[in-house]
Design a protein around this motif. Structure first.
Motif, PDB file in Angstrom:
ATOM      1  N   LEU A 131       1.559  -1.197   0.302  1.00 20.00           N
ATOM      2  CA  LEU A 131       0.114  -0.005  -0.335  1.00 20.00           C
ATOM      3  C   LEU A 131       0.817   1.193  -0.035  1.00 20.00           C
ATOM      4  N   VAL A 132       0.675   2.345  -0.694  1.00 27.35           N
ATOM      5  CA  VAL A 132       1.568   2.900  -1.072  1.00 27.35           C
ATOM      6  C   VAL A 132       0.977   4.596  -0.630  1.00 27.35           C
ATOM      7  N   VAL A 133       0.967   4.998   0.505  1.00 32.34           N
ATOM      8  CA  VAL A 133       0.933   5.856   0.987  1.00 32.34           C
ATOM      9  C   VAL A 133       0.467   7.961   0.452  1.00 32.34           C
ATOM     10  N   THR A 134       0.220   8.141  -0.130  1.00 33.06           N
ATOM     11  CA  THR A 134       0.592   9.690  -0.773  1.00 33.06           C
ATOM     12  C   THR A 134      -0.223  10.756  -0.160  1.00 33.06           C
ATOM     13  N   GLY A 135       0.686  12.552  -0.614  1.00 31.17           N
ATOM     14  CA  GLY A 135      -0.209  13.041  -0.098  1.00 31.17           C
ATOM     15  C   GLY A 135       0.165  14.361   0.595  1.00 31.17           C
ATOM     16  N   PRO A 136       0.331  15.554   0.398  1.00 27.83           N
ATOM     17  CA  PRO A 136       1.074  16.745   1.222  1.00 27.83           C
ATOM     18  C   PRO A 136       1.427  16.608   2.423  1.00 27.83           C
ATOM     19  N   ASN A 137       2.555  17.364   2.877  1.00 31.84           N
ATOM     20  CA  ASN A 137       3.583  17.171   3.842  1.00 31.84           C
ATOM     21  C   ASN A 137       2.047  17.798   4.345  1.00 31.84           C
ATOM     22  N   GLY A 138       2.564  17.503   5.658  1.00 29.73           N
ATOM     23  CA  GLY A 138       2.197  17.640   7.147  1.00 29.73           C
ATOM     24  C   GLY A 138       0.702  16.832   6.795  1.00 29.73           C
ATOM     25  N   ILE A 139      -0.349  16.015   6.459  1.00 28.63           N
ATOM     26  CA  ILE A 139      -1.153  15.556   6.091  1.00 28.63           C
ATOM     27  C   ILE A 139      -1.368  14.586   7.061  1.00 28.63           C
ATOM     28  N   GLY A 140      -0.528  13.805   7.474  1.00 27.61           N
ATOM     29  CA  GLY A 140      -0.413  12.760   8.134  1.00 27.61           C
ATOM     30  C   GLY A 140      -0.033  11.306   7.957  1.00 27.61           C
TER      31      GLY A 140
ATOM     32  N   LEU B 212      -1.420  -1.141  -4.032  1.00 24.16           N
ATOM     33  CA  LEU B 212      -2.914  -0.053  -3.591  1.00 24.16           C
ATOM     34  C   LEU B 212      -2.185   0.849  -3.545  1.00 24.16           C
ATOM     35  N   ARG B 213      -2.957   2.398  -3.143  1.00 26.86           N
ATOM     36  CA  ARG B 213      -2.889   3.456  -2.814  1.00 26.86           C
ATOM     37  C   ARG B 213      -4.336   3.884  -2.143  1.00 26.86           C
ATOM     38  N   LEU B 214      -3.841   4.601  -0.687  1.00 22.85           N
ATOM     39  CA  LEU B 214      -3.693   5.621   0.121  1.00 22.85           C
ATOM     40  C   LEU B 214      -3.394   6.809   0.052  1.00 22.85           C
ATOM     41  N   HIS B 215      -4.224   7.895  -0.676  1.00 19.53           N
ATOM     42  CA  HIS B 215      -4.076   9.309  -1.173  1.00 19.53           C
ATOM     43  C   HIS B 215      -4.902  10.164   0.231  1.00 19.53           C
ATOM     44  N   LEU B 216      -4.212  10.723   1.474  1.00 17.39           N
ATOM     45  CA  LEU B 216      -4.882  12.153   2.096  1.00 17.39           C
ATOM     46  C   LEU B 216      -4.998  13.234   1.752  1.00 17.39           C
ATOM     47  N   ASP B 217      -6.021  13.954   1.238  1.00 19.48           N
ATOM     48  CA  ASP B 217      -6.435  15.232   0.516  1.00 19.48           C
ATOM     49  C   ASP B 217      -7.142  15.794   2.238  1.00 19.48           C
ATOM     50  N   ARG B 218      -6.212  17.496   2.367  1.00 20.74           N
ATOM     51  CA  ARG B 218      -6.765  17.934   3.382  1.00 20.74           C
ATOM     52  C   ARG B 218      -8.220  18.493   2.776  1.00 20.74           C
ATOM     53  N   ASN B 219      -8.380  18.534   1.414  1.00 16.06           N
ATOM     54  CA  ASN B 219      -9.824  19.317   1.018  1.00 16.06           C
ATOM     55  C   ASN B 219     -10.756  17.946   1.298  1.00 16.06           C
ATOM     56  N   LEU B 220     -10.379  17.042   1.672  1.00 19.51           N
ATOM     57  CA  LEU B 220     -11.589  15.767   2.284  1.00 19.51           C
ATOM     58  C   LEU B 220     -11.780  15.699   3.400  1.00 19.51           C
ATOM     59  N   ALA B 221     -11.482  16.724   4.282  1.00 22.87           N
ATOM     60  CA  ALA B 221     -11.447  16.794   5.690  1.00 22.87           C
ATOM     61  C   ALA B 221     -11.131  14.826   6.356  1.00 22.87           C
ATOM     62  N   SER B 222     -11.548  14.420   6.873  1.00 22.92           N
ATOM     63  CA  SER B 222     -11.765  12.847   7.800  1.00 22.92           C
ATOM     64  C   SER B 222     -12.114  12.357   6.986  1.00 22.92           C
ATOM     65  N   GLU B 223     -11.753  12.116   4.974  1.00 19.11           N
ATOM     66  CA  GLU B 223     -12.519  10.703   4.379  1.00 19.11           C
ATOM     67  C   GLU B 223     -10.605  10.685   3.676  1.00 19.11           C
ATOM     68  N   PRO B 224     -10.050   9.560   3.627  1.00 20.87           N
ATOM     69  CA  PRO B 224      -9.098   9.849   2.801  1.00 20.87           C
ATOM     70  C   PRO B 224      -9.663   9.038   0.761  1.00 20.87           C
ATOM     71  N   ALA B 225      -8.977   9.521   0.563  1.00 19.00           N
ATOM     72  CA  ALA B 225      -9.406   9.037  -1.302  1.00 19.00           C
ATOM     73  C   ALA B 225      -9.173   7.836  -1.390  1.00 19.00           C
ATOM     74  N   LEU B 226      -9.718   7.256  -1.477  1.00 24.05           N
ATOM     75  CA  LEU B 226      -9.137   5.789  -1.715  1.00 24.05           C
ATOM     76  C   LEU B 226      -8.923   5.232  -3.246  1.00 24.05           C
ATOM     77  N   ASP B 227      -8.853   5.139  -3.799  1.00 23.29           N
ATOM     78  CA  ASP B 227      -8.275   4.315  -5.816  1.00 23.29           C
ATOM     79  C   ASP B 227      -9.503   3.203  -5.527  1.00 23.29           C
ATOM     80  N   ASP B 228      -9.555   2.943  -7.039  1.00 27.51           N
ATOM     81  CA  ASP B 228     -10.286   1.999  -7.413  1.00 27.51           C
ATOM     82  C   ASP B 228      -9.481   0.865  -6.709  1.00 27.51           C
ATOM     83  N   ALA B 229      -8.374   0.363  -6.962  1.00 25.60           N
ATOM     84  CA  ALA B 229      -7.331  -0.619  -6.136  1.00 25.60           C
ATOM     85  C   ALA B 229      -7.903  -0.581  -5.265  1.00 25.60           C
ATOM     86  N   LEU B 230      -6.759   0.395  -4.082  1.00 24.86           N
ATOM     87  CA  LEU B 230      -7.479  -0.093  -3.113  1.00 24.86           C
ATOM     88  C   LEU B 230      -9.066  -0.648  -1.689  1.00 24.86           C
ATOM     89  N   SER B 231     -10.497  -0.147  -3.271  1.00 29.07           N
ATOM     90  CA  SER B 231     -11.259  -1.346  -3.065  1.00 29.07           C
ATOM     91  C   SER B 231     -11.630  -2.137  -2.958  1.00 29.07           C
TER      92      SER B 231
END
Length: 224
Positions: A38-47, A200-219
């Protein structure tokens, strides 16, 4: 490349943690089967780092659950994980051999000798040198060798290519591929490509508040 069938499954449900009095990650859910990364991506400081440290047991989760089935079910996820973070986890006064021997004794489940692990990462000539004399890249490779002296099914890697040269990055790709073929699991937080096959990929995004962005592969493994 064909991954061997494996019964391991890391299940994370609604995981959250607080740092400095504020939520850093919230409502993180995913299932990761053995033999997958699982590859976790997102901007610096996102968690991203906080997520890995929570999985490793270095930060206490304030919500949710995490279990690793099919390995040593009586142990926590963190007790079954290698954490490869920004700090090298090396005692400068100890030799490279002594550092690896310490971690092997601490982790248990020995797999390679310290010398064999250092051959794998290309610094075997330094085995009796105090770690204080290593360059930043050599320290990073010595820290990487910690993953090889003892078996733990889950590798938690935080920007693992930091301070590695191209040859060492390629070696890391090989070691990760071998771990996955053997049925292991990898979660890597990174800004750089890691050469993993079909992760699989997990993208963390501030614009999505508390919900991570999951791509199709992760689901694919399970639906939440």
């Amino acid at each position: 490349m064909t991954l061997q069938e494996d019964t391991k499954l890391l299940s994370v449900h609604n995981l959250g943690c607080i740092r400095g009095g504020r939520p850093v990650i919230e409502n993180i859910s995913f299932d990761l089967p053995g033999g997958k990364a699982l590859v976790v991506t997102g901007p610096n400081g996102i968690g991203k780092s906080s997520l890995l440290r929570t999985l490793a047991g270095l930060i206490k989760a304030h919500a949710g659950s995490m279990t690793l089935e099919g390995a040593e079910d009586d142990l926590s996820v963190g007790q079954q994980a290698h954490y490869f973070g920004h700090a090298d986890a090396i005692k400068p006064a100890l030799s490279c051999r002594e550092n690896l021997k310490f971690w092997q004794t601490y982790y248990g489940h020995p797999t390679r000798s310290p010398y064999q692990a250092m051959i794998e990462v290309g610094i075997e000539d330094l085995i009796d040198l105090p770690a204080a004399y290593l360059s930043a890249g050599q320290r990073r490779r010595l820290s990487l060798a910690r993953l090889l002296v003892s078996y733990r099914p889950l590798w938690l890697l935080d920007e693992p290519t930091s301070a590695l040269d191209k040859a060492s990055e390629h070696k890391l790709e090989v070691l990760m591929a071998e771990h996955l073929i053997e049925g292991g699991l990898i979660i890597a937080a990174t800004h750089a490509p890691l050469g993993l096959v079909d992760p699989l990929r997990l993208h963390l995004d501030r614009n999505l508040a508390s919900e991570p962005a999951l791509d199709d592969a992760l689901s694919e493994p399970t639906a939440h």
